[in-house]
Design a protein around this motif. Structure first.
Motif, PDB file in Angstrom:
ATOM      1  N   ARG A  63      65.035  16.655  44.927  1.00 42.82           N
ATOM      2  CA  ARG A  63      63.997  16.871  43.932  1.00 42.82           C
ATOM      3  C   ARG A  63      62.915  17.835  44.426  1.00 42.82           C
ATOM      4  N   HIS A 106      57.717   8.125  43.940  1.00 41.12           N
ATOM      5  CA  HIS A 106      58.736   7.470  43.121  1.00 41.12           C
ATOM      6  C   HIS A 106      59.954   8.358  42.928  1.00 41.12           C
ATOM      7  N   SER A 107      59.734   9.649  42.747  1.00 40.76           N
ATOM      8  CA  SER A 107      60.859  10.575  42.535  1.00 40.76           C
ATOM      9  C   SER A 107      61.564  10.924  43.832  1.00 40.76           C
ATOM     10  N   GLY A 108      60.919  10.667  44.967  1.00 42.95           N
ATOM     11  CA  GLY A 108      61.502  11.050  46.248  1.00 42.95           C
ATOM     12  C   GLY A 108      61.557  12.556  46.427  1.00 42.95           C
ATOM     13  N   TYR A 178      58.377  12.525  33.827  1.00 39.92           N
ATOM     14  CA  TYR A 178      57.660  11.262  33.719  1.00 39.92           C
ATOM     15  C   TYR A 178      56.884  11.187  32.410  1.00 39.92           C
ATOM     16  N   LYS A 187      57.380   6.136  33.436  1.00 29.89           N
ATOM     17  CA  LYS A 187      58.793   6.020  33.814  1.00 29.89           C
ATOM     18  C   LYS A 187      59.386   7.421  33.924  1.00 29.89           C
ATOM     19  N   TYR A 416      66.492   5.964  32.892  1.00 33.36           N
ATOM     20  CA  TYR A 416      65.246   6.054  33.659  1.00 33.36           C
ATOM     21  C   TYR A 416      65.550   6.044  35.153  1.00 33.36           C
ATOM     22  N   TRP A 417      64.905   6.924  35.881  1.00 31.40           N
ATOM     23  CA  TRP A 417      65.093   7.070  37.323  1.00 31.40           C
ATOM     24  C   TRP A 417      64.736   5.770  38.039  1.00 31.40           C
ATOM     25  N   GLN A 418      65.718   5.229  38.751  1.00 34.96           N
ATOM     26  CA  GLN A 418      65.532   4.032  39.564  1.00 34.96           C
ATOM     27  C   GLN A 418      64.918   2.860  38.768  1.00 34.96           C
ATOM     28  N   ASN A 419      65.372   2.719  37.524  1.00 36.25           N
ATOM     29  CA  ASN A 419      64.831   1.642  36.688  1.00 36.25           C
ATOM     30  C   ASN A 419      65.892   1.215  35.670  1.00 36.25           C
ATOM     31  N   GLU A 420      66.910   0.526  36.162  1.00 37.23           N
ATOM     32  CA  GLU A 420      68.003   0.110  35.302  1.00 37.23           C
ATOM     33  C   GLU A 420      67.541  -0.891  34.245  1.00 37.23           C
ATOM     34  N   THR A 423      66.013   1.025  31.429  1.00 35.23           N
ATOM     35  CA  THR A 423      67.077   1.735  30.719  1.00 35.23           C
ATOM     36  C   THR A 423      67.815   0.790  29.779  1.00 35.23           C
TER      37      THR A 423
END
Length: 570
Positions: A63, A106-108, A178, A187, A416-420, A423
């Motif tokens: 990223r 959060h996005s790394g 985001y 998110k 959603y990134w790292q948020n199952e 989602t």
């Protein structure tokens, strides 16, 4: 679409077709001049960024966060990253340092491109560890750069190198965007190349932007509406984008460049509307009469052009009233605007009607970041001002339980990134996106009739959608910004930011001293009486009993609105 399956291929195809045409124009503060960049110039700029980013030895899918103002650098960085198979994380320049720090963590993100060393230092001082962030590049610095922080003009090579084939595929993740976060933490919406490319193509088929069009870009490119429709659709059409210096120069830049199209949120035209109505209220009786007649006849002309009504004999007077009144108002936006595409928030009907009546159609659409973003839009030939238009070609919509609008198509996010959990709560098992908005169909056109969550429940159990009341109130020239509150209370109140010039006129009209306390009991009564006119169509329980007024505008910096100008509700 047949010649480009990814966003970087779209850019390269445009360069191939239109190398010598002007692609972008931006202002250079050092030379105090506007500079044009052809598509060939942009290709060379992208190749410089490709070399610089390649030297960082990133892996596909890493990223890169872009935290700079709209302009050639933003576009070049974006296109270089997409070509190299990297994921772009756009950040709002005006966002608070602590929020930017959270999004980087959060996005790394491995790389941050930001405006200045001072901004980076504020971000760095926040609580996040930023463990994955290895490289920071700043556009400007007034102090010695620490390790792993580079000055952009020294970091970029003088010349770049051509990449024959990009590293991205259509279904690859292209960006983590985001959401504005009106409540809670934002998110990360995962959008693929196909998501944004298909949405830009579908939108272009509904609202035809031409190669000779000029768009003034003032919404941040971190806003998906501006990015997909202003930037990627612009590449698709071969139109020219002029990057506004800043929002405070918008009127001046409109008149310098005389754009033919705009991508805008309602707030900009609400301000124009207030300015126009305030000017009219202070003008002579004759001018007020001419203005009213112009709006009446202009509205009839708009309805006739839309094939809603028949021709009226009085329309023969339109060229005269257009010359005397409407043309002068249109010059506020440069005088050549064919239309403006409006999204991001509901467009007040009175605002849309006024601009349609003077020959500037505001074409309202609707969408979400999660849908890349456009779901529906009106068209030039079918512009129903009280609706959000027709669904785009290739975008499915249906009305689900509790009248919730559901949508499905190639434009819908990967998740959603790292948020199952989030989602799963937003997507159905068969691919429908839950929008959270209540909607209905009206002769094929979509109308938003409320939010599932943004409802105030009064102490007596009555339910009030605050956005509807807020939309009605901002059409009052006195009101600049407003938030309705009253959850669990016996009555509704409004927090107001007043238009300074309108407030002065209000004081003079009502015999108030200029330095009177805005929340004096008499002032409150007078303001409530004025606002009651805007709420006369609302039921008795949806009326205001109290107001608290101020003159200081709410901003993203103070955390009261989002970077996309939406209210942050308690």
């Amino acid at each position: 679409m047949d010649h480009a399956a990814t966003l970087d291929e779209l850019f390269r195809e445009r360069v191939r077709r239109s190398a010598d045409r002007v692609a972008f124009t931006e202002y250079h503060s050092v030379s105090e001049s506007w500079v044009d960049y052809t598509w060939a110039d942009m290709a060379a700029e992208v190749e410089r960024w490709q070399i610089a980013i390649s030297d960082l030895n990133l892996d596909k899918g890493d990223r890169v966060a872009i935290h700079i103002s709209n302009g050639v650098h933003w576009v070049a960085c974006d296109q270089a990253c997409l070509r190299l198979g990297l994921v772009v994380v756009p950040l709002y320049v005006d966002d608070r340092p602590d929020n930017a720090s959270y999004l980087l963590e959060h996005s790394g993100a491995s790389v941050l491109i930001t405006d200045s060393l001072e901004i980076w230092q504020k971000i760095e001082q926040c609580d996040e560890t930023l463990a994955r962030l290895k490289t920071v590049v700043v556009e400007s610095a007034t102090a010695v750069l620490p390790q792993s922080v580079y000055l952009l003009k020294e970091w970029l090579p003088k010349v770049g190198a051509h990449l024959e084939r990009g590293m991205s595929d259509p279904d690859d993740l292209a960006s983590i965007v985001y959401t504005s976060g009106t409540t809670g933490r934002p998110k990360g919406v995962m959008l693929s190349h196909k998501n944004m490319l298909s949405n830009a193509y579908a939108a272009l088929r509904s609202v035809p932007v031409r190669p000779d069009d000029v768009a003034l870009s003032f919404l941040p490119l971190s806003h998906t509406f501006e990015r997909t429709i202003g930037y990627y659709l612009g590449i698709m059409a071969g139109a020219r984008a002029v990057y506004n210096r800043s929002i405070k120069f918008i009127v001046e830049d409109l008149q310098i460049h005389q754009p033919t199209t705009l991508i805008s949120v309602p707030r900009v035209f609400e301000r124009f509307y207030s300015r126009i109505m305030q000017s009219v209220s202070e003008s002579s009786r004759v001018k007020r009469f001419l203005f009213r007649k112009t709006i009446e006849l202009g509205w009839r002309k708009f309805q006739y052009d839309q094939k809603i009504t028949n021709w009226f004999p009085s329309l023969i007077l339109w060229p005269l009233l257009d010359k005397l009144v409407a043309e002068k108002i249109r010059k506020l936006t440069g005088g050549k605007l064919r239309f403006a595409i409006i999204g991001g928030a509901p467009l007040p009907y009175d605002v849309a009607k006024l601009f349609a009546s003077i020959g500037i159609p505001l074409i309202q659409g609707y969408g979400l970041t999660e849908s890349s973003p456009v779901i529906s839009v009106n068209t030039e030939a079918g512009n129903r001002l009280d609706t959000i238009g027709l669904p785009l070609r290739g975008v499915e919509v249906c009305i689900g339980d509790d009248d919730e609008l559901l949508t499905r198509g190639d434009n819908i996010m990967l998740g959603y990134w790292q948020n199952e959990e989030a989602t799963a709560g937003t997507m159905t098992d068969d691919g429908w996106l839950r929008t959270g908005d209540k909607a209905c169909f009206d002769d094929g056109y979509l109308k938003i009739i409320g939010r599932l969550k943004d409802i105030l429940v009064l102490a007596n159990g009555e339910k009030v959608p605050p956005a509807d009341m807020e939309q009605a109130l901002v059409s009052n020239p006195l009101v600049s910004q407003v938030m309705i509150v009253g959850e669990g209370k016996p009555y509704l109140s409004a927090l107001l930011v007043l238009e300074p010039q309108a407030w002065k006129v209000f004081c003079k009209t009502n015999g108030l001293a200029g330095d009177i306390d805005l929340n004096d009991e008499r002032v409150e009564e007078l303001i409530l009486a004025q606002l009651a006119k805007n709420l006369k169509e609302f039921p008795g329980y949806a009326q205001l009993r109290r107001v608290h007024s101020a003159l200081t505008e709410w901003t993203a910096e103070d955390g009261l609105i989002t970077p996309t100008l939406k209210l942050k509700r308690p």
